[in-house]
Design an enzyme around this catalytic site. Structure first.
Site, PDB file in Angstrom:
ATOM      1  CE1 TYR A  32      32.130  37.806  39.590  1.00  0.00           C
ATOM      2  CE2 TYR A  32      32.199  39.297  41.445  1.00  0.00           C
ATOM      3  CZ  TYR A  32      32.279  39.073  40.084  1.00  0.00           C
ATOM      4  OH  TYR A  32      32.517  40.129  39.234  1.00  0.00           O
ATOM      5  CG  HIS A  90      28.021  39.971  36.013  1.00  0.00           C
ATOM      6  ND1 HIS A  90      28.196  39.080  37.032  1.00  0.00           N
ATOM      7  CD2 HIS A  90      29.264  40.395  35.699  1.00  0.00           C
ATOM      8  CE1 HIS A  90      29.494  38.984  37.319  1.00  0.00           C
ATOM      9  NE2 HIS A  90      30.150  39.759  36.518  1.00  0.00           N
TER      10      HIS A  90
HETATM   11  N1  LIG Z   1      31.986  42.995  35.978  1.00  0.00           N
HETATM   12  C1  LIG Z   1      32.737  42.018  35.542  1.00  0.00           C
HETATM   13  O1  LIG Z   1      32.448  41.395  34.502  1.00  0.00           O
HETATM   14  C2  LIG Z   1      33.974  41.651  36.312  1.00  0.00           C
HETATM   15  C3  LIG Z   1      34.919  40.750  35.747  1.00  0.00           C
HETATM   16  C4  LIG Z   1      36.066  40.457  36.485  1.00  0.00           C
HETATM   17  C5  LIG Z   1      36.241  41.035  37.747  1.00  0.00           C
HETATM   18  N2  LIG Z   1      35.300  41.872  38.273  1.00  0.00           N
HETATM   19  C6  LIG Z   1      35.484  42.498  39.592  1.00  0.00           C
HETATM   20  O2  LIG Z   1      36.778  43.050  39.711  1.00  0.00           O
HETATM   21  C7  LIG Z   1      37.413  42.566  40.884  1.00  0.00           C
HETATM   22  C8  LIG Z   1      38.898  42.467  40.687  1.00  0.00           C
HETATM   23  O3  LIG Z   1      39.211  41.787  39.517  1.00  0.00           O
HETATM   24  P1  LIG Z   1      40.065  40.435  39.436  1.00  0.00           P
HETATM   25  O4  LIG Z   1      39.978  39.683  40.701  1.00  0.00           O
HETATM   26  O5  LIG Z   1      39.626  39.776  38.177  1.00  0.00           O
HETATM   27  O6  LIG Z   1      41.535  40.920  39.165  1.00  0.00           O
HETATM   28  P2  LIG Z   1      42.569  41.984  39.788  1.00  0.00           P
HETATM   29  O7  LIG Z   1      41.966  42.759  40.900  1.00  0.00           O
HETATM   30  O8  LIG Z   1      43.108  42.692  38.617  1.00  0.00           O
HETATM   31  O9  LIG Z   1      43.726  41.025  40.329  1.00  0.00           O
HETATM   32  C9  LIG Z   1      43.541  40.188  41.432  1.00  0.00           C
HETATM   33  C10 LIG Z   1      44.839  39.449  41.656  1.00  0.00           C
HETATM   34  O10 LIG Z   1      45.833  40.383  42.050  1.00  0.00           O
HETATM   35  C11 LIG Z   1      46.426  39.947  43.270  1.00  0.00           C
HETATM   36  N3  LIG Z   1      46.806  41.120  44.064  1.00  0.00           N
HETATM   37  C12 LIG Z   1      45.998  42.010  44.707  1.00  0.00           C
HETATM   38  N4  LIG Z   1      46.728  42.965  45.315  1.00  0.00           N
HETATM   39  C13 LIG Z   1      48.036  42.660  45.069  1.00  0.00           C
HETATM   40  C14 LIG Z   1      49.260  43.256  45.426  1.00  0.00           C
HETATM   41  N5  LIG Z   1      49.297  44.367  46.164  1.00  0.00           N
HETATM   42  N6  LIG Z   1      50.413  42.677  45.005  1.00  0.00           N
HETATM   43  C15 LIG Z   1      50.403  41.551  44.254  1.00  0.00           C
HETATM   44  N7  LIG Z   1      49.260  40.925  43.877  1.00  0.00           N
HETATM   45  C16 LIG Z   1      48.085  41.485  44.269  1.00  0.00           C
HETATM   46  C17 LIG Z   1      45.365  39.122  43.954  1.00  0.00           C
HETATM   47  O11 LIG Z   1      45.993  38.208  44.834  1.00  0.00           O
HETATM   48  P3  LIG Z   1      45.366  37.878  46.311  1.00  0.00           P
HETATM   49  O12 LIG Z   1      43.979  37.437  46.095  1.00  0.00           O
HETATM   50  O13 LIG Z   1      46.298  36.845  46.814  1.00  0.00           O
HETATM   51  O14 LIG Z   1      45.426  39.158  47.106  1.00  0.00           O
HETATM   52  C18 LIG Z   1      44.729  38.422  42.768  1.00  0.00           C
HETATM   53  O15 LIG Z   1      45.487  37.301  42.380  1.00  0.00           O
HETATM   54  C19 LIG Z   1      36.740  41.231  41.140  1.00  0.00           C
HETATM   55  O16 LIG Z   1      36.873  40.873  42.502  1.00  0.00           O
HETATM   56  C20 LIG Z   1      35.313  41.532  40.745  1.00  0.00           C
HETATM   57  O17 LIG Z   1      34.670  42.161  41.834  1.00  0.00           O
HETATM   58  C21 LIG Z   1      34.199  42.212  37.559  1.00  0.00           C
END
Ligand SMILES: NC(=O)c1ccc[n+]([C@@H]2O[C@H](COP(=O)([O-])OP(=O)(O)OC[C@H]3O[C@@H](n4cnc5c(N)ncnc54)[C@H](OP(=O)(O)O)[C@@H]3O)[C@@H](O)[C@H]2O)c1
Length: 256
Positions: A32, A90
């Site tokens: 990241y 990962h």
């Molecule tokens: N292992 C893997 O391959 C993998 C792949 C993808 C992700 N991940 C992990 O999963 C975590 C989360 O996934 P993600 O970032 O892909 O997607 P997510 O958590 O599904 O969505 C994040 C989005 O939702 C918004 N959000 C958060 N809370 C909200 C709320 N209460 N109301 C409205 N919008 C909201 C955030 O905006 P703001 O930022 O403006 O709050 C951001 O744009 C990552 O940080 C990472 O650690 C792992």
């Protein structure tokens, strides 16, 4: 996090607020922002390491025994800590899993990680892993899981549960897309919750599942924290299943 210099103060503040509110798991990865996210996390947890369950991930191309150990040391330096609580591969790459497990076990025995696991592993990958010497120490599988993506309920989730392997639901809001679904808005309104809170509450109600939403602002962090108070009555769960149906057959694991 850690992508844009102008966002960094707000990101550190959001993570610290999360800790203040009792959200203790922080998930990051060497990938990241090319190490930038780990630096942000390091800044956020400075002086508060014992409050945090800290998770990071190693690139598959660093998955040899020596590569895993070296990558972990670099992550620890960026995070400014002496240990990870959980270290994940990962996704599956070309390097033999036995090599990666050997690296993880070396780190675990040295106390540099408390536990290790994998990410984006489907059922067949898990079976192969668990058959390896040391493979039985796999503690978690982090996979894509949210209301619009329930395929793991067919096979992978029950498999992990039977073996005591925690499932970490990543992208629980489908990177934000789920929160714009009209069906979710209606259900959330009836539950007296916001769409984000209902999406998280539903995940947290699944036994053996942790959720790792990304929230970059204080408002989102506060809103998400309140998901634990949402009352998921059986009638509401049935309605959720009608709008976001569980799988009817096996399908390959999806990943982002
Ligand atoms: N292992 C893997 O391959 C993998 C792949 C993808 C992700 N991940 C992990 O999963 C975590 C989360 O996934 P993600 O970032 O892909 O997607 P997510 O958590 O599904 O969505 C994040 C989005 O939702 C918004 N959000 C958060 N809370 C909200 C709320 N209460 N109301 C409205 N919008 C909201 C955030 O905006 P703001 O930022 O403006 O709050 C951001 O744009 C990552 O940080 C990472 O650690 C792992």
């Amino acid at each position: 996090m850690g992508e844009r210099a102008g966002d960094q103060a707000g990101e550190v503040a959001a993570l610290r607020l999360g800790l203040d509110l009792g959200l203790t798991l922080i998930d990051t990865a060497e990938m990241y922002a090319d190490g930038g996210a780990e630096r942000i996390v390091g800044e956020a947890i400075a002086g508060r390491r014992d409050e945090v369950f800290l998770v990071s991930k190693v690139y598959p191309h660093h998955g040899s025994r020596r590569g895993v150990v070296a990558a972990c040391e670099r992550s620890l330096a960026r995070l400014d800590t002496d240990r990870l609580d959980l270290y994940l591969l990962h996704w599956r790459g070309d390097i033999a899993l036995s090599e990666t497990v050997a690296g993880f076990e070396q780190l675990r025995e040295a106390g540099r990680i408390r536990a290790w696991g994998v990410s984006n592993f489907d059922r067949s990958d898990m079976e192969e892993l668990l058959a390896l010497p040391g493979g039985e120490h796999c503690a978690a599988n982090q996979v894509l899981y949210h209301l619009n993506c329930r395929g793991i309920e067919w096979d992978l989730l029950p498999f992990c549960r039977r073996r005591g392997i925690a499932v970490m639901a990543y992208s629980p809001f489908d990177e934000g897309r789920l929160l714009r679904a009209r069906a979710l808005a209606g259900l959330a309104q009836r539950a007296g919750a916001t769409p984000a809170q209902l999406a998280l509450a539903w995940l947290l109600a699944q036994p053996g599942v942790a959720a790792i939403p990304k929230a970059g602002s204080a408002d989102h962090m506060r809103e998400n924290r309140l998901a634990v108070s949402v009352d998921l009555r059986p009638a509401l769960r049935d309605e959720i299943d009608r709008s976001f149906p569980p799988p009817k057959r096996a399908s390959p694991l999806k990943m982002i």
